[in-house]
Design an enzyme around this catalytic site. Structure first.
Site, PDB file in Angstrom:
ATOM      1  N   VAL A  28       0.941  -1.338  -0.043  1.00  0.00           N
ATOM      2  CA  VAL A  28      -0.228   0.042   0.021  1.00  0.00           C
ATOM      3  C   VAL A  28       0.891   1.201   0.046  1.00  0.00           C
ATOM      4  O   VAL A  28       1.846   1.301   0.868  1.00  0.00           O
ATOM      5  CB  VAL A  28      -0.964  -0.136   1.144  1.00  0.00           C
ATOM      6  CG1 VAL A  28      -1.684   1.318   1.406  1.00  0.00           C
ATOM      7  CG2 VAL A  28      -1.925  -1.062   1.254  1.00  0.00           C
ATOM      8  N   ALA A  87       4.477   4.070   2.957  1.00  0.00           N
ATOM      9  CA  ALA A  87       3.981   2.670   2.374  1.00  0.00           C
ATOM     10  C   ALA A  87       3.970   1.755   3.292  1.00  0.00           C
ATOM     11  O   ALA A  87       4.445   1.980   4.586  1.00  0.00           O
ATOM     12  CB  ALA A  87       4.565   2.469   1.243  1.00  0.00           C
ATOM     13  N   LYS A  88       3.656   0.513   3.179  1.00  0.00           N
ATOM     14  CA  LYS A  88       3.568  -0.621   3.735  1.00  0.00           C
ATOM     15  C   LYS A  88       3.316  -1.822   3.088  1.00  0.00           C
ATOM     16  O   LYS A  88       2.561  -1.676   2.228  1.00  0.00           O
ATOM     17  CB  LYS A  88       2.695  -0.581   5.161  1.00  0.00           C
ATOM     18  CG  LYS A  88       3.127  -1.469   6.181  1.00  0.00           C
ATOM     19  CD  LYS A  88       4.068  -0.834   7.111  1.00  0.00           C
ATOM     20  CE  LYS A  88       4.652  -1.628   8.259  1.00  0.00           C
ATOM     21  NZ  LYS A  88       5.569  -0.857   9.264  1.00  0.00           N
ATOM     22  N   GLY A  89       3.935  -3.048   3.578  1.00  0.00           N
ATOM     23  CA  GLY A  89       3.260  -4.283   2.966  1.00  0.00           C
ATOM     24  C   GLY A  89       3.390  -5.381   3.757  1.00  0.00           C
ATOM     25  O   GLY A  89       3.609  -5.223   5.009  1.00  0.00           O
ATOM     26  N   ASP A 103      10.181  -5.537   8.906  1.00  0.00           N
ATOM     27  CA  ASP A 103       9.193  -5.208  10.062  1.00  0.00           C
ATOM     28  C   ASP A 103       8.807  -6.580  10.767  1.00  0.00           C
ATOM     29  O   ASP A 103       9.826  -7.389  10.748  1.00  0.00           O
ATOM     30  CB  ASP A 103       7.753  -4.521   9.230  1.00  0.00           C
ATOM     31  CG  ASP A 103       6.831  -4.073  10.561  1.00  0.00           C
ATOM     32  OD1 ASP A 103       7.318  -3.068  10.845  1.00  0.00           O
ATOM     33  OD2 ASP A 103       5.927  -4.673  10.742  1.00  0.00           O
TER      34      ASP A 103
END
Ligand code: NAD
Length: 409
Positions: free
Chosen positions: A51, A96-98, A137
């Site tokens: 995202v 952002a992140k995933g 993460d």
């Protein structure tokens, strides 16, 4: 929860309704299927996400997590928090992140590699040094970053180290990246202690989460002489009023053992719910979101909550804690050391010139302390919590960038 935080801050700062509407949505989200041939020959299909919340101030930046509890809305919230964090630190990056919905403890190392490579191939158009730069993460690490870099580089026909940060040092990683989030937590706590007239060496500490973030801050504070009386991992935790031997517990963790299985006289088992309510000076939630809620906020028994994890405290709990006089140092400030050294890794890679650890830690300290001073001063001036002050600064900076760029078309 992430949207509610924006609502609260928008009201406080009189934010334009149109900008608020814009900020509460993510720019784009991608859902992918990741088919993997397992070691036994069966096919399993996992779901993954990436995202971008905002790329207004620069390329997206944010970690990738592997967990059976990952879902799209969680990744959207985490991407939004990355936007605020980068804006607060004045880093020229967006948010952002995933993540992949998988229990990585159930995979062999070969399955983990195949999953990572296929996930990377599926999100390849959303990442890149100028587009979005992932990092580790929950349950991801430098080896996983190396596999992502390899897949991306193979597609481009050249080595592209700038596609990820948190890489192993041998392929362009930065010294000090693995410990950066813990180090950042320490710099912020040290600065807060000066403001509150507390001596860090005499603090009693409780830490939920004993991975990269929790383990590193535990080790740093242990070395500084603070007493860490309880730590936990996903299996539960250990408590000893006289203090825990942190290096011994880290050595145990590094053999892939759970804390619940560590046996020592005087160490008591505590659950992840109980650990949050143990009496201490500083509580450092460093595991996952939604740990301190309206259900337990009245039982929290500390002076300071230093948010190592992203989103550990809900807005409802924030209100209760504020009324009880507990100081909450918000995630976007407290745990920003990780993204800050990721940024250093990114620029060291661009220049092909690598810094020494002293320089990394000095630059990290300078950036974090400047942000801390800004937040602390504004919170006093406006008589608001540190979280609201941090958000006001981050959102104002981003709104200005949106205003200058204008809304396309
Ligand atoms: P990690 O995988 O290294 O460690 C996570 C720890 O939390 C482990 O001890 C794990 O057992 C525990 N845990 C996992 N699920 C749990 C659950 N449901 N209940 C209780 N404990 C649980 O991950 P990390 O990198 O240390 O990240 C921890 C938190 O810090 C996350 O919120 C992450 O987004 C945030 N964070 C990480 C970084 C970084 O640089 N790694 C930077 C900023 C913020």
């Amino acid at each position: 929860m992430a949207k509610k935080q924006v609502d609260i801050v928008a009201k406080e700062m009189g934010l334009d309704e149109n900008i608020k509407k814009y900020l509460q949505r993510v720019e784009r989200s991608l859902i992918v299927s990741i088919p993997i041939i397992m070691d036994n020959g069966d096919l399993e299909v996992f779901e993954g996400y990436r995202v971008h919340h905002s790329t207004v101030r620069g390329p997206g930046k944010g970690g990738i997590r592997y967990s059976k509890d990952v879902y799209l809305d969680e990744i959207k919230a985490l991407a939004m928090w990355m936007t605020w964090k980068n804006s607060l630190l004045k880093l020229p990056l967006g948010g952002a992140k995933g993540g992949v919905c998988v229990d990585p403890t159930k995979l062999s190392i070969k399955e983990l590699e195949r999953l990572t490579r296929r996930y990377t191939a599926e999100i390849i158009n959303m990442i890149g040094p100028d587009i979005d730069i992932p990092a580790p993460d929950i349950n991801t690490n430098p080896q996983i970053m190396a596999w992502i870099m390899d897949v991306y580089s193979m597609q481009k026909g050249k080595s592209v180290p700038g596609v990820v940060t948190g890489k192993p040092i041998e392929i362009g990683g930065s010294v000090g990246r693995e410990t950066a989030t813990g180090m950042g937590l320490y710099f912020i706590l040290e600065a807060l202690c000066v403001k509150l007239n507390l001596d860090l060496r005499y603090l009693i500490i409780v830490i939920q989460g004993f991975g990269n973030v929790g383990g590193n801050i535990a080790q740093i504070l242990y070395e500084k002489g603070a007493k860490i009386v309880a730590v936990s991992d996903i299996s539960g935790g250990l408590y000893n009023e006289g203090g825990l031997d942190i290096p011994e517990l880290i050595a145990w963790r590094d053999q892939n053992y759970f804390l619940k299985d560590f046996v020592k006289r005087d160490y008591e088992f505590v659950s992840n719910e109980e650990i949050l309510e143990i009496g201490c000076d500083v509580l450092i939630p460093s595991a996952i979101e939604n740990q301190i809620t309206e259900l337990n906020a009245n039982n929290i028994n500390c002076q300071i909550i230093l948010e190592g994890a992203n989103g550990p405290t809900t807005p409802e709990a924030d209100e209760i804690l504020e009324n009880r006089g507990i100081v909450v140092v918000p995630d976007i400030l407290a745990n920003a050391g990780g993204v800050c050294v990721s940024y250093f890794e990114y620029i060291q890679g661009i220049h092909s010139y690598f810094w020494k650890l002293d320089r990394v830690n000095l630059e990290l300290k300078n950036i974090l302390l400047e942000a801390f001073e800004d937040v602390y001063t504004l919170s006093k001036e406006k008589k608001v919590t540190l979280r609201i002050a941090a958000y006001m600064i981050a959102i104002a900076r981003l709104s200005k960038a949106i205003e200058l760029r204008g809304i396309f078309p």
